[in-house]
Scaffold this motif. Sequence first.
Motif, PDB file in Angstrom:
ATOM      1  N   LYS A 154     -12.162  -0.631  10.959  1.00 42.38           N
ATOM      2  CA  LYS A 154     -11.255  -1.731  10.963  1.00 42.38           C
ATOM      3  C   LYS A 154     -11.019  -2.408  10.070  1.00 42.38           C
ATOM      4  N   GLU A 166      -7.512  -2.816   7.467  1.00 39.99           N
ATOM      5  CA  GLU A 166      -6.206  -3.893   7.078  1.00 39.99           C
ATOM      6  C   GLU A 166      -6.522  -4.682   5.558  1.00 39.99           C
ATOM      7  N   VAL A 194      -1.665  -9.133  12.649  1.00 39.87           N
ATOM      8  CA  VAL A 194      -2.016  -8.184  13.430  1.00 39.87           C
ATOM      9  C   VAL A 194      -2.403  -8.778  13.816  1.00 39.87           C
ATOM     10  N   CYS A 200      -2.688  -5.059   3.562  1.00 40.37           N
ATOM     11  CA  CYS A 200      -2.305  -6.055   3.166  1.00 40.37           C
ATOM     12  C   CYS A 200      -2.385  -5.307   1.741  1.00 40.37           C
TER      13      CYS A 200
END
Length: 461
Positions: A17, A21, A356, A25
């Motif tokens: 995860k 992420e 998110v 970004c």
Amino acid sequence: MDLNNFCSWVTSDEGWKSEIEKLVCLVVVEDFPTLYDVPRNLREFDPDWSKLLLISSVLSQSEEREYLEIALIIAQGGILISNNPIVKNSSMIVLNQLSNNRTGADAIKKGYVDRDYLSKLGYSARMLAFREEVESKIFSSVDGAISANKFQIDFWNSVDEADRLYALAPTASGKSYIVLKYLIEQISLSRVHTVIYIAPTRALVSEVEENIRQFAAAANLNDIYVSSIPLKDLSTQNNPCVYVFTQERLHIFLNSISAKHGIDLLIVDEVQKLNDGMRGVILQDAIERVLRFNHKSKIIYLSPNAENPEVLFDDAPFATKTKIINRDQPMVGQNMIWATERSAGDTTKWKLELKVKNESILLGHFDLIDRPTTPAKKLAMIAVSLTAKNNGTMVYANEPSQAEDIAEFIAEMLNEADCKELRSLSDLAKEGVHKSFKLVNTTLKGVAFHYGNMPSLIREE
């Protein structure tokens, strides 16, 4: 471990995860070159592309939107961020697995990936890419093999099985495209003679009408009569006819034609507009009137994804064959990004955060060129501060006058563009509307506004 369990684990805290992420970004930050104070953990993040692309390839086999979005974002990241040709080429393979031909073609067109990227891959990768290419084809008697995504393949394989079909898919899934290809095929095979396409706005009517003309010309079907004007004489046409109307224009047309005039195929675009107050009532009545002309009319409904699509068929006659195609597969990367003032005392200092789920991830800071005194100026300044150097930014407004004001504010902050086409558009607005029409000046800066009741010629240009 089955596919769902793997997808759930790999996108969890125990899995990848955090890395996913960070990559998201980085992709977002790439779009905003004016950001500064980008967090160190993002600036120094070095993606492990071999693992990320493997994850992306596995996630692409899922049917869940959440996992398909991650697969798409990883593949896009490999193309946009990495400088390694192997990573870019492998990312194209994932796009093939997602049947996302448009994004892949765009990457090649913009020079992110070489046109002959397949020749630089190994045999097994080329075999996989070829298999995916074959599986993403539909075959038309008019156009031969057509590259299609999974929604379009589902539609093409199912549309003849139902009297009433409801096709749902996200924006950019090519709903209108595949329906018009089907329409042209049915006319070419003499399966339908009279077709009505209902579109909710005049702008969309013009777009659909032009697309039908182009598809018909490409198929050498020069005898198709296409019109968006509800004239009584249309009902006497002997050639195949396609009428593109708003629901209001359809009522005018139905009032003028004989009850014996059959309508073989009805296409209702943006059918969720049935909930649109009075216009929704008018649309519902129009659909029912078409069925009274010919209760055997085939109907194709189109809309974005909905939670309860089966409700649309609650009143269908018992013997009517109905079918729902509901594929919630994203075709473009979409992120929710939040811009807020960093402190109440200084309205020129802002921060940008990625949303998110229930988390907010700081992307960096940016500055406005001045203190915004109105909401319209705030929107204009944010757009210019974040994206003025990019190719395109769209700002939504609540009404036409606000759209004009925001466009004017944006134009004031930009230099005039040296573009012959923009000068021609400015001249057209001056001659076609008025010399004081705000589009006359804003277009010279590469800024335009658009709303439904603009003169059609200006809107199309």
